[in-house]
Scaffold this motif. Structure first.
Motif, PDB file in Angstrom:
ATOM      1  N   ILE A  71      34.772 -11.743 -18.068  1.00  0.00           N
ATOM      2  CA  ILE A  71      35.071 -10.394 -17.595  1.00  0.00           C
ATOM      3  C   ILE A  71      33.838  -9.509 -17.751  1.00  0.00           C
ATOM      4  N   ALA A  72      33.204  -9.550 -18.912  1.00  0.00           N
ATOM      5  CA  ALA A  72      32.021  -8.718 -19.151  1.00  0.00           C
ATOM      6  C   ALA A  72      30.928  -9.041 -18.139  1.00  0.00           C
ATOM      7  N   TYR A  73      30.712 -10.316 -17.875  1.00  0.00           N
ATOM      8  CA  TYR A  73      29.648 -10.685 -16.950  1.00  0.00           C
ATOM      9  C   TYR A  73      29.994 -10.287 -15.524  1.00  0.00           C
ATOM     10  N   ALA A  74      31.260 -10.408 -15.144  1.00  0.00           N
ATOM     11  CA  ALA A  74      31.673  -9.996 -13.801  1.00  0.00           C
ATOM     12  C   ALA A  74      31.457  -8.496 -13.603  1.00  0.00           C
TER      13      ALA A  74
ATOM     14  N   ALA B 135      29.059  -5.784 -26.842  1.00  0.00           N
ATOM     15  CA  ALA B 135      30.284  -5.715 -26.033  1.00  0.00           C
ATOM     16  C   ALA B 135      31.062  -7.034 -26.074  1.00  0.00           C
ATOM     17  N   LEU B 136      30.329  -8.147 -26.155  1.00  0.00           N
ATOM     18  CA  LEU B 136      30.980  -9.458 -26.131  1.00  0.00           C
ATOM     19  C   LEU B 136      31.751  -9.774 -27.413  1.00  0.00           C
ATOM     20  N   LYS B 137      31.683  -8.896 -28.398  1.00  0.00           N
ATOM     21  CA  LYS B 137      32.479  -9.107 -29.608  1.00  0.00           C
ATOM     22  C   LYS B 137      33.964  -9.017 -29.309  1.00  0.00           C
ATOM     23  N   SER B 138      34.342  -8.253 -28.270  1.00  0.00           N
ATOM     24  CA  SER B 138      35.777  -8.164 -27.967  1.00  0.00           C
ATOM     25  C   SER B 138      36.107  -8.327 -26.486  1.00  0.00           C
ATOM     26  N   ILE B 139      35.139  -8.206 -25.606  1.00  0.00           N
ATOM     27  CA  ILE B 139      35.402  -8.386 -24.180  1.00  0.00           C
ATOM     28  C   ILE B 139      35.098  -9.836 -23.828  1.00  0.00           C
ATOM     29  N   PRO B 140      36.017 -10.528 -23.163  1.00  0.00           N
ATOM     30  CA  PRO B 140      35.748 -11.922 -22.778  1.00  0.00           C
ATOM     31  C   PRO B 140      34.477 -12.022 -21.927  1.00  0.00           C
ATOM     32  N   VAL B 141      33.687 -13.055 -22.166  1.00  0.00           N
ATOM     33  CA  VAL B 141      32.391 -13.192 -21.512  1.00  0.00           C
ATOM     34  C   VAL B 141      32.518 -13.208 -19.986  1.00  0.00           C
TER      35      VAL B 141
ATOM     36  N   MET C  91      37.791   0.448 -27.048  1.00  0.00           N
ATOM     37  CA  MET C  91      37.124   1.292 -26.071  1.00  0.00           C
ATOM     38  C   MET C  91      35.611   1.339 -26.315  1.00  0.00           C
ATOM     39  N   LYS C  92      35.206   1.275 -27.572  1.00  0.00           N
ATOM     40  CA  LYS C  92      33.788   1.305 -27.940  1.00  0.00           C
ATOM     41  C   LYS C  92      33.027   0.171 -27.251  1.00  0.00           C
ATOM     42  N   ASN C  93      33.650  -1.000 -27.144  1.00  0.00           N
ATOM     43  CA  ASN C  93      32.965  -2.140 -26.545  1.00  0.00           C
ATOM     44  C   ASN C  93      32.723  -1.955 -25.051  1.00  0.00           C
ATOM     45  N   TRP C  94      33.602  -1.205 -24.388  1.00  0.00           N
ATOM     46  CA  TRP C  94      33.383  -0.892 -22.973  1.00  0.00           C
ATOM     47  C   TRP C  94      32.235   0.095 -22.828  1.00  0.00           C
ATOM     48  N   LEU C  95      32.067   0.978 -23.790  1.00  0.00           N
ATOM     49  CA  LEU C  95      30.917   1.882 -23.793  1.00  0.00           C
ATOM     50  C   LEU C  95      29.629   1.074 -23.992  1.00  0.00           C
TER      51      LEU C  95
ATOM     52  N   PHE D 139      23.098  -4.500 -26.130  1.00  0.00           N
ATOM     53  CA  PHE D 139      24.418  -3.889 -25.975  1.00  0.00           C
ATOM     54  C   PHE D 139      25.416  -4.830 -25.317  1.00  0.00           C
ATOM     55  N   LEU D 140      24.953  -5.751 -24.476  1.00  0.00           N
ATOM     56  CA  LEU D 140      25.858  -6.764 -23.939  1.00  0.00           C
ATOM     57  C   LEU D 140      26.381  -7.644 -25.072  1.00  0.00           C
ATOM     58  N   ALA D 141      25.508  -8.023 -25.982  1.00  0.00           N
ATOM     59  CA  ALA D 141      25.930  -8.839 -27.129  1.00  0.00           C
ATOM     60  C   ALA D 141      26.974  -8.107 -27.965  1.00  0.00           C
TER      61      ALA D 141
END
Length: 111
Positions: free
Chosen positions: A58-61, A50-56, A1-5, A46-48
């Motif tokens: 999905i994160a970019y979309a 987040a990308l530790k666990s969210i697929p790039v 959840m932290k990565n979505w924050l 913060f994007l970097a």
């Protein structure tokens, strides 16, 4: 959840920076220019994270979709930019796409 924050903070930084670009008047005004540079620095940091666990993808979309919607809303509310019916339809489709990715897609990493 932290990565979505982290992704949410990145989106906010990008939206603030992009919105300040107009006020920077081509980087000729100091304070808005500082907001632009700082906002993008925060956004990419913060994007970097987040990308530790969210697929790039999905994160970019999510980043791009919500960024477009928020910047369009700010342009409409603060700068008086006109949005017609089709603009609102397109914005609704972007929001729907982000929701589908996050709520229904098995590709999205929730955690």
């Amino acid at each position: 959840m932290k990565n979505w924050l982290f992704l949410a903070v990145a989106i906010c930084g990008e939206v603030i920076a992009t919105s300040a670009l107009k006020s920077s008047d081509g980087f000729t005004k100091l304070m808005p220019s500082i907001v632009v540079v700082s906002g993008y620095a925060i956004a990419f940091y913060f994007l970097a994270l987040a990308l530790k666990s969210i697929p790039v993808g999905i994160a970019y979309a999510v980043w791009a979709g919500l960024g477009i919607v928020l910047v369009a809303a700010i342009g409409w509310l603060l700068y008086g930019q006109k949005l017609d019916l089709w603009a609102f339809v397109g914005i609704g489709l972007i929001i729907s796409g982000v929701a589908v990715l996050n709520l229904l897609s098995k590709v999205s990493a929730h955690g």
